[in-house]
Design a protein around this motif. Structure first.
Motif, PDB file in Angstrom:
ATOM      1  N   LYS A  74       0.823  -1.204   0.000  1.00  0.00           N
ATOM      2  CA  LYS A  74       0.000   0.000   0.000  1.00  0.00           C
ATOM      3  C   LYS A  74       0.861   1.259   0.000  1.00  0.00           C
ATOM      4  O   LYS A  74       0.553   2.238  -0.699  1.00  0.00           O
ATOM      5  CB  LYS A  74      -0.925   0.005   1.217  1.00  0.00           C
ATOM      6  CG  LYS A  74      -1.872   1.194   1.288  1.00  0.00           C
ATOM      7  CD  LYS A  74      -2.814   1.081   2.482  1.00  0.00           C
ATOM      8  CE  LYS A  74      -3.774   2.259   2.537  1.00  0.00           C
ATOM      9  NZ  LYS A  74      -4.714   2.149   3.681  1.00  0.00           N
ATOM     10  N   ASN A  75       1.963   1.240   0.761  1.00  0.00           N
ATOM     11  CA  ASN A  75       2.836   2.413   0.888  1.00  0.00           C
ATOM     12  C   ASN A  75       4.184   2.238   0.197  1.00  0.00           C
ATOM     13  O   ASN A  75       5.005   3.150   0.233  1.00  0.00           O
ATOM     14  CB  ASN A  75       3.059   2.722   2.365  1.00  0.00           C
ATOM     15  CG  ASN A  75       1.794   3.138   3.070  1.00  0.00           C
ATOM     16  OD1 ASN A  75       1.214   4.167   2.765  1.00  0.00           O
ATOM     17  ND2 ASN A  75       1.331   2.310   4.016  1.00  0.00           N
ATOM     18  N   ASP A  76       4.395   1.060  -0.424  1.00  0.00           N
ATOM     19  CA  ASP A  76       5.654   0.760  -1.101  1.00  0.00           C
ATOM     20  C   ASP A  76       6.844   0.939  -0.149  1.00  0.00           C
ATOM     21  O   ASP A  76       7.836   1.604  -0.473  1.00  0.00           O
ATOM     22  CB  ASP A  76       5.836   1.626  -2.351  1.00  0.00           C
ATOM     23  CG  ASP A  76       6.821   1.002  -3.341  1.00  0.00           C
ATOM     24  OD1 ASP A  76       7.196  -0.173  -3.145  1.00  0.00           O
ATOM     25  OD2 ASP A  76       7.238   1.698  -4.286  1.00  0.00           O
ATOM     26  N   ILE A  77       6.726   0.345   1.038  1.00  0.00           N
ATOM     27  CA  ILE A  77       7.782   0.383   2.050  1.00  0.00           C
ATOM     28  C   ILE A  77       8.171  -1.059   2.381  1.00  0.00           C
ATOM     29  O   ILE A  77       7.304  -1.915   2.580  1.00  0.00           O
ATOM     30  CB  ILE A  77       7.323   1.114   3.323  1.00  0.00           C
ATOM     31  CG1 ILE A  77       6.997   2.578   3.017  1.00  0.00           C
ATOM     32  CG2 ILE A  77       8.382   1.026   4.422  1.00  0.00           C
ATOM     33  CD1 ILE A  77       6.403   3.335   4.194  1.00  0.00           C
ATOM     34  N   LEU A  78       9.474  -1.319   2.442  1.00  0.00           N
ATOM     35  CA  LEU A  78       9.975  -2.655   2.733  1.00  0.00           C
ATOM     36  C   LEU A  78      10.435  -2.731   4.184  1.00  0.00           C
ATOM     37  O   LEU A  78      11.186  -1.872   4.657  1.00  0.00           O
ATOM     38  CB  LEU A  78      11.143  -2.980   1.798  1.00  0.00           C
ATOM     39  CG  LEU A  78      11.736  -4.391   1.879  1.00  0.00           C
ATOM     40  CD1 LEU A  78      10.690  -5.449   1.508  1.00  0.00           C
ATOM     41  CD2 LEU A  78      12.946  -4.508   0.949  1.00  0.00           C
ATOM     42  N   LEU A  79       9.941  -3.737   4.915  1.00  0.00           N
ATOM     43  CA  LEU A  79      10.374  -3.992   6.283  1.00  0.00           C
ATOM     44  C   LEU A  79      11.363  -5.145   6.304  1.00  0.00           C
ATOM     45  O   LEU A  79      11.224  -6.117   5.546  1.00  0.00           O
ATOM     46  CB  LEU A  79       9.185  -4.350   7.177  1.00  0.00           C
ATOM     47  CG  LEU A  79       8.063  -3.328   7.354  1.00  0.00           C
ATOM     48  CD1 LEU A  79       7.069  -3.837   8.398  1.00  0.00           C
ATOM     49  CD2 LEU A  79       8.609  -1.980   7.758  1.00  0.00           C
ATOM     50  N   ARG A  80      12.337  -5.019   7.174  1.00  0.00           N
ATOM     51  CA  ARG A  80      13.325  -6.074   7.392  1.00  0.00           C
ATOM     52  C   ARG A  80      13.304  -6.397   8.883  1.00  0.00           C
ATOM     53  O   ARG A  80      13.399  -5.500   9.728  1.00  0.00           O
ATOM     54  CB  ARG A  80      14.707  -5.594   6.965  1.00  0.00           C
ATOM     55  CG  ARG A  80      15.853  -6.551   7.220  1.00  0.00           C
ATOM     56  CD  ARG A  80      17.148  -5.896   6.781  1.00  0.00           C
ATOM     57  NE  ARG A  80      18.328  -6.626   7.211  1.00  0.00           N
ATOM     58  CZ  ARG A  80      19.567  -6.156   7.131  1.00  0.00           C
ATOM     59  NH1 ARG A  80      19.767  -4.932   6.639  1.00  0.00           N
ATOM     60  NH2 ARG A  80      20.582  -6.874   7.545  1.00  0.00           N
ATOM     61  N   PHE A  81      13.174  -7.682   9.233  1.00  0.00           N
ATOM     62  CA  PHE A  81      13.057  -8.098  10.625  1.00  0.00           C
ATOM     63  C   PHE A  81      14.340  -8.770  11.111  1.00  0.00           C
ATOM     64  O   PHE A  81      15.095  -9.363  10.330  1.00  0.00           O
ATOM     65  CB  PHE A  81      11.875  -9.053  10.788  1.00  0.00           C
ATOM     66  CG  PHE A  81      10.545  -8.411  10.526  1.00  0.00           C
ATOM     67  CD1 PHE A  81       9.919  -7.653  11.494  1.00  0.00           C
ATOM     68  CD2 PHE A  81       9.922  -8.545   9.293  1.00  0.00           C
ATOM     69  CE1 PHE A  81       8.696  -7.049  11.257  1.00  0.00           C
ATOM     70  CE2 PHE A  81       8.699  -7.952   9.039  1.00  0.00           C
ATOM     71  CZ  PHE A  81       8.088  -7.201  10.023  1.00  0.00           C
ATOM     72  N   PHE A  82      14.538  -8.672  12.418  1.00  0.00           N
ATOM     73  CA  PHE A  82      15.681  -9.297  13.074  1.00  0.00           C
ATOM     74  C   PHE A  82      15.199 -10.041  14.320  1.00  0.00           C
ATOM     75  O   PHE A  82      14.210  -9.650  14.949  1.00  0.00           O
ATOM     76  CB  PHE A  82      16.705  -8.247  13.527  1.00  0.00           C
ATOM     77  CG  PHE A  82      17.245  -7.386  12.432  1.00  0.00           C
ATOM     78  CD1 PHE A  82      18.422  -7.732  11.779  1.00  0.00           C
ATOM     79  CD2 PHE A  82      16.583  -6.234  12.044  1.00  0.00           C
ATOM     80  CE1 PHE A  82      18.930  -6.926  10.773  1.00  0.00           C
ATOM     81  CE2 PHE A  82      17.078  -5.422  11.047  1.00  0.00           C
ATOM     82  CZ  PHE A  82      18.257  -5.774  10.401  1.00  0.00           C
ATOM     83  N   ARG A  83      15.924 -11.078  14.682  1.00  0.00           N
ATOM     84  CA  ARG A  83      15.719 -11.776  15.945  1.00  0.00           C
ATOM     85  C   ARG A  83      16.890 -11.474  16.861  1.00  0.00           C
ATOM     86  O   ARG A  83      18.034 -11.809  16.549  1.00  0.00           O
ATOM     87  CB  ARG A  83      15.605 -13.280  15.726  1.00  0.00           C
ATOM     88  CG  ARG A  83      15.399 -14.073  17.015  1.00  0.00           C
ATOM     89  CD  ARG A  83      15.233 -15.548  16.743  1.00  0.00           C
ATOM     90  NE  ARG A  83      16.436 -16.200  16.267  1.00  0.00           N
ATOM     91  CZ  ARG A  83      16.639 -16.613  15.035  1.00  0.00           C
ATOM     92  NH1 ARG A  83      15.721 -16.414  14.110  1.00  0.00           N
ATOM     93  NH2 ARG A  83      17.768 -17.210  14.680  1.00  0.00           N
ATOM     94  N   GLY A  84      16.624 -10.847  17.997  1.00  0.00           N
ATOM     95  CA  GLY A  84      17.662 -10.641  18.986  1.00  0.00           C
ATOM     96  C   GLY A  84      17.811 -11.886  19.831  1.00  0.00           C
ATOM     97  O   GLY A  84      16.818 -12.444  20.305  1.00  0.00           O
ATOM     98  N   GLN A  85      19.042 -12.366  20.036  1.00  0.00           N
ATOM     99  CA  GLN A  85      19.256 -13.534  20.876  1.00  0.00           C
ATOM    100  C   GLN A  85      20.606 -13.451  21.574  1.00  0.00           C
ATOM    101  O   GLN A  85      21.521 -12.790  21.095  1.00  0.00           O
ATOM    102  CB  GLN A  85      19.130 -14.832  20.072  1.00  0.00           C
ATOM    103  CG  GLN A  85      20.144 -15.027  18.960  1.00  0.00           C
ATOM    104  CD  GLN A  85      19.864 -16.290  18.152  1.00  0.00           C
ATOM    105  OE1 GLN A  85      18.816 -16.434  17.550  1.00  0.00           O
ATOM    106  NE2 GLN A  85      20.816 -17.211  18.152  1.00  0.00           N
ATOM    107  N   LYS A  86      20.690 -14.124  22.721  1.00  0.00           N
ATOM    108  CA  LYS A  86      21.902 -14.097  23.529  1.00  0.00           C
ATOM    109  C   LYS A  86      22.380 -15.520  23.812  1.00  0.00           C
ATOM    110  O   LYS A  86      21.580 -16.450  23.935  1.00  0.00           O
ATOM    111  CB  LYS A  86      21.652 -13.385  24.862  1.00  0.00           C
ATOM    112  CG  LYS A  86      21.408 -11.895  24.744  1.00  0.00           C
ATOM    113  CD  LYS A  86      21.359 -11.233  26.096  1.00  0.00           C
ATOM    114  CE  LYS A  86      22.747 -11.186  26.729  1.00  0.00           C
ATOM    115  NZ  LYS A  86      22.767 -10.426  27.996  1.00  0.00           N
ATOM    116  N   ALA A  87      23.686 -15.653  23.930  1.00  0.00           N
ATOM    117  CA  ALA A  87      24.274 -16.951  24.248  1.00  0.00           C
ATOM    118  C   ALA A  87      24.195 -17.217  25.744  1.00  0.00           C
ATOM    119  O   ALA A  87      24.307 -16.305  26.562  1.00  0.00           O
ATOM    120  CB  ALA A  87      25.731 -16.990  23.791  1.00  0.00           C
TER     121      ALA A  87
END
Length: 422
Positions: free
Chosen positions: A108-121
């Motif tokens: 609808k807005n021609d915007i691309l989202l990129r997702f991340f997963r935060g994780q810890k050892a």
């Protein structure tokens, strides 16, 4: 690339990423960078078998993901170039690490989202990962992936939530959640619904138990980011599945209505078959009906192993399809993960159309009985309207217990082109 071969009715298979003799390669999350054009992003992960020496001195083979990175194609998937840094989870680091978790295009807005997963050892936890520290982040591109905003954590906009307690039931370090950005769906009002699998920290004191919850993101007035609100939890009890429900897949039924189906593990000891427990939301993912088994249009149960699935909406036919390891009868566990099939989903009656089930890939005559056609990426080819599926053809030559050296684990990533009739 290898020569293409026909493996099903109007299904063509070819080698997509050739193994280097050691690794299995996964490719998925394919997303067009804008509402027009041929630019596509995808995520690639390599997995390798390696020798591990344990505290008791024994040495065994174990598998690990030794790298995840992005690739970009400027010509609709004909050629690919590595893009960005190669990321590998460092079990020795005490810092939170940002792992790729998919893309989603707001058409609808021609915007691309990129997702991340935060994780810890955490070396005291299963897999040296503190599952309770999983949390989600997103960044935004307004120029088709050329530049990106800094990652922002997904936090419920309610006054009781912050970076630590970031949603109902979530507490950083104790209970976390994994977002698969590839399975986000966009609503008619321009909001996005993001599905999470809820995890608890596993230190050996408790078994796995998963639940599912969705967050709905609304664009801020200045379009600088999204305000998020979480809905209610979807839970499948231990009387129905041995570890709850996970790996949700969503499709929009129209308006604010959603259908969500989850992976549920069975168990022979418990007398429970693996199946897909599913729920319906009338309010965009805020509340859900009690989970029930996924059904065909004749009222019978759709049987699958405990494995992933995906919905696909065809611009060519206007229909919704479901991709999964659809079986003829029930099984208790995670296998067999063949055949891979596609079927029409009826959004009006909320069921799978039985006579529409179509084969993509069955077990080849020369393949091991544990060969897997799963963990796939899928998208619609913008130029042809056909369905593209990519997956690692793992365990083609031998099963896990038969492997004696790292080279035994190697697997090509293959691509299927599934012709969709208009």
């Amino acid at each position: 690339m290898s020569t293409s071969e026909s493996v099903g009715a109007d299904v063509i298979k070819r080698t997509y990423i050739k193994s280097d003799g050691l690794h299995a390669f996964y490719a998925g999350g394919q997303t067009y960078a804008g509402v027009t054009g041929e630019k596509i992003f995808e995520t690639v992960t390599s997995e390798v078998l390696h020798w591990v020496t344990h505290d008791n001195g024994n040495t065994t083979l174990d598998a690990c993901y030794d790298g995840t990175w992005f690739r970009v194609s400027e010509d609709n998937g004909s050629h690919w170039t590595d893009w960005g840094d190669r990321v590998r989870f460092d079990t020795e680091s005490a810092e939170e690490q940002m792992m790729p978790a998919g893309f989603s295009l707001d058409e609808k807005n021609d915007i691309l989202l990129r997702f991340f997963r935060g994780q810890k050892a955490d070396r005291s936890c299963y897999g040296y990962i503190n599952q309770g520290a999983y949390r989600g982040f997103y960044s935004i591109s307004r120029d088709r992936g050329e530049t990106w905003s800094d990652p922002v954590q997904i936090v419920d906009r309610g006054e009781d939530y912050d970076a630590v307690c970031w949603g109902p039931g979530f507490e950083y370090g104790t209970r976390g959640g994994i977002l698969n950005g590839d399975h986000c769906v966009w609503m008619e009002d321009g909001s996005v619904v993001a599905p999470f699998t809820e995890y608890e920290r596993l230190d050996g004191s408790k078994p796995w138990f998963f639940r599912v919850i969705c967050a709905r993101g609304y664009w801020k007035e200045d379009m600088s980011g999204l305000d998020w609100v979480f809905g209610s939890v979807i839970e499948v009890g231990l009387d129905k599945a041995t570890s709850g429900c996970c790996e949700p897949t969503i499709t929009v039924l129209g308006g604010n209505r959603l259908f969500l189906t989850t992976r549920c593990q069975g168990g022979e000891k418990e007398g429970l078959y693996s199946t897909r427990y599913s729920a319906v939301s009338e309010d965009g993912g805020m509340t859900w009906t009690a989970p029930e088994p996924m059904l065909y249009d004749d009222g019978t149960t759709v049987w699958t192993p405990a494995s992933v699935s995906a919905f696909y909406e065809s611009s060519k036919t206007g229909k919704t399809y479901w991709i999964a390891n659809i079986l003829d009868g029930p099984v208790f566990g995670q296998t067999p993960r063949y055949p891979l099939k596609i079927a029409e989903f009826d959004p009006g009656n909320i069921c799978i159309v039985r006579n529409s089930v179509r084969l993509i890939q069955d077990r080849p005559d020369d393949a091991h009985e544990l060969v897997r056609y799963t963990n796939f990426g899928s998208y619609e080819d913008r130029s042809t309207g056909n369905l593209i599926i990519t997956l690692p053809e793992q365990y083609r030559r031998m099963g896990w217990d038969d492997m004696e050296q790292p080279e035994d684990f190697a697997a090509d990533c293959v691509q299927y082109t599934v012709e969709i009739e208009g």
